[in-house]
Design an enzyme around this catalytic site. Sequence first.
Site, PDB file in Angstrom:
ATOM      1  CG  HIS A  63      -0.316   0.050   2.538  1.00 20.72           C
ATOM      2  ND1 HIS A  63       0.502  -0.947   3.024  1.00 20.72           N
ATOM      3  CD2 HIS A  63      -0.375   0.989   3.530  1.00 20.72           C
ATOM      4  CE1 HIS A  63       0.908  -0.631   4.245  1.00 20.72           C
ATOM      5  NE2 HIS A  63       0.394   0.546   4.563  1.00 20.72           N
ATOM      6  CG  HIS A  65      -0.204   4.307   4.913  1.00 17.69           C
ATOM      7  ND1 HIS A  65      -0.963   3.485   5.713  1.00 17.69           N
ATOM      8  CD2 HIS A  65      -0.997   5.388   4.640  1.00 17.69           C
ATOM      9  CE1 HIS A  65      -2.147   4.037   5.927  1.00 17.69           C
ATOM     10  NE2 HIS A  65      -2.189   5.188   5.286  1.00 17.69           N
ATOM     11  CG  ASP A  67       4.793   2.827   7.337  1.00 20.18           C
ATOM     12  OD1 ASP A  67       3.875   3.315   6.659  1.00 20.18           O
ATOM     13  OD2 ASP A  67       4.621   1.873   8.117  1.00 20.18           O
ATOM     14  CG  HIS A  68       4.328  -0.079   4.059  1.00 18.03           C
ATOM     15  ND1 HIS A  68       4.328  -1.439   4.253  1.00 18.03           N
ATOM     16  CD2 HIS A  68       3.833   0.453   5.213  1.00 18.03           C
ATOM     17  CE1 HIS A  68       3.857  -1.721   5.461  1.00 18.03           C
ATOM     18  NE2 HIS A  68       3.547  -0.588   6.057  1.00 18.03           N
ATOM     19  CG  HIS A 145      -4.158  -0.434   6.379  1.00 17.24           C
ATOM     20  ND1 HIS A 145      -4.044  -0.389   7.758  1.00 17.24           N
ATOM     21  CD2 HIS A 145      -3.179   0.385   5.895  1.00 17.24           C
ATOM     22  CE1 HIS A 145      -3.054   0.400   8.088  1.00 17.24           C
ATOM     23  NE2 HIS A 145      -2.510   0.887   6.981  1.00 17.24           N
ATOM     24  CG  ASP A 216       0.482  -1.752   7.574  1.00 20.02           C
ATOM     25  OD1 ASP A 216       1.383  -2.601   7.516  1.00 20.02           O
ATOM     26  OD2 ASP A 216       0.693  -0.537   7.776  1.00 20.02           O
ATOM     27  CG  HIS A 274       3.823  -3.197  10.590  1.00 23.31           C
ATOM     28  ND1 HIS A 274       2.927  -2.455  11.334  1.00 23.31           N
ATOM     29  CD2 HIS A 274       4.145  -2.422   9.525  1.00 23.31           C
ATOM     30  CE1 HIS A 274       2.720  -1.288  10.743  1.00 23.31           C
ATOM     31  NE2 HIS A 274       3.454  -1.236   9.643  1.00 23.31           N
TER      32      HIS A 274
END
Length: 309
Positions: A63, A65, A67-68, A145, A216, A274
């Site tokens: 996805h 976000h 942090d990915h 998510h 997530d 995670h």
Amino acid sequence: MDIQFLGTGAGQPSKARNVSSLALKLLDEINEVWLFDCGEGTQNRILETTIRPRKVSKIFITHLHGDHIFGLPGFLSSRAFQANEEQTDLEIYGPQGIKSFVLTSLRVSGSRLPYRIHFHEFDQDSLGKILETDKFTVYAEELDHTIFCVGYRVMQKDLEGTLDAEKLKAAGVPFGPLFGKIKNGQDLVLEDGTEIKAADYISAPRPGKIITILGDTRKTGASVRLAVNADVLVHESTYGKGDEKIARNHGHSTNMQAAQVAVEAGAKRLLLNHISARFLSKDISKLKKDAATIFENVHVVKDLEEVEI
């Protein structure tokens, strides 16, 4: 076949854990490395491993976000500076928007790559089988998510049966080229008239490995479907026992919910990933201990750890 974890933290980096990324190392199978997510600092972690960036042939994003994905522009640019190494094209799979993010980052920074990137974007209506090669098939399904997020199911195709060399020798087949012909399924007639049926000397095909890597997610049926009979299930564990309500509010799972998914799916091994920075070392052991009351074969992974599949 191995998984090496490059970032096992949640949301933001800490001294012990970088943000999300892992490498599925398929060097023995196809001489490639597949990257799953690429959070900020992923290339720094790669420098601490034996992974050669040009071996990374595919990147799968769960996805969008930060942090990915915030490590993508840096990794792609550094991959272009591999001295004395052949430049190889790269494929990126991910939700709609990943192409725009990558190309905008490269354009604004004036970055030029000496290799091509082939993008494969998908949305809720274009999931399912997203990749098939002669040795692997990859499926994607939407998770639950706060934004569109997927999990991946990597299925290795059945492996060829092994040749029973001792049985062949006992049948009078001389070691050498004939072994290769029989291994390729060719029936033979020896000089003395003995008929050799290849199928009698080759074991049944061996089932390939199944690796499930989830982004997530709250606990959802999609996670179970993706993980059915998986040899390894990589599942997020942002929260611990008793935190089910806050986990749901933030679109995440607890260690206990991850263990429940593993049980329902019939997975063989559960790797918790995670991990929130608020968990100290003593709490990590509790994450595992609590989850093990539901699913015994569980392990909490850490950065740079390598797990054989």
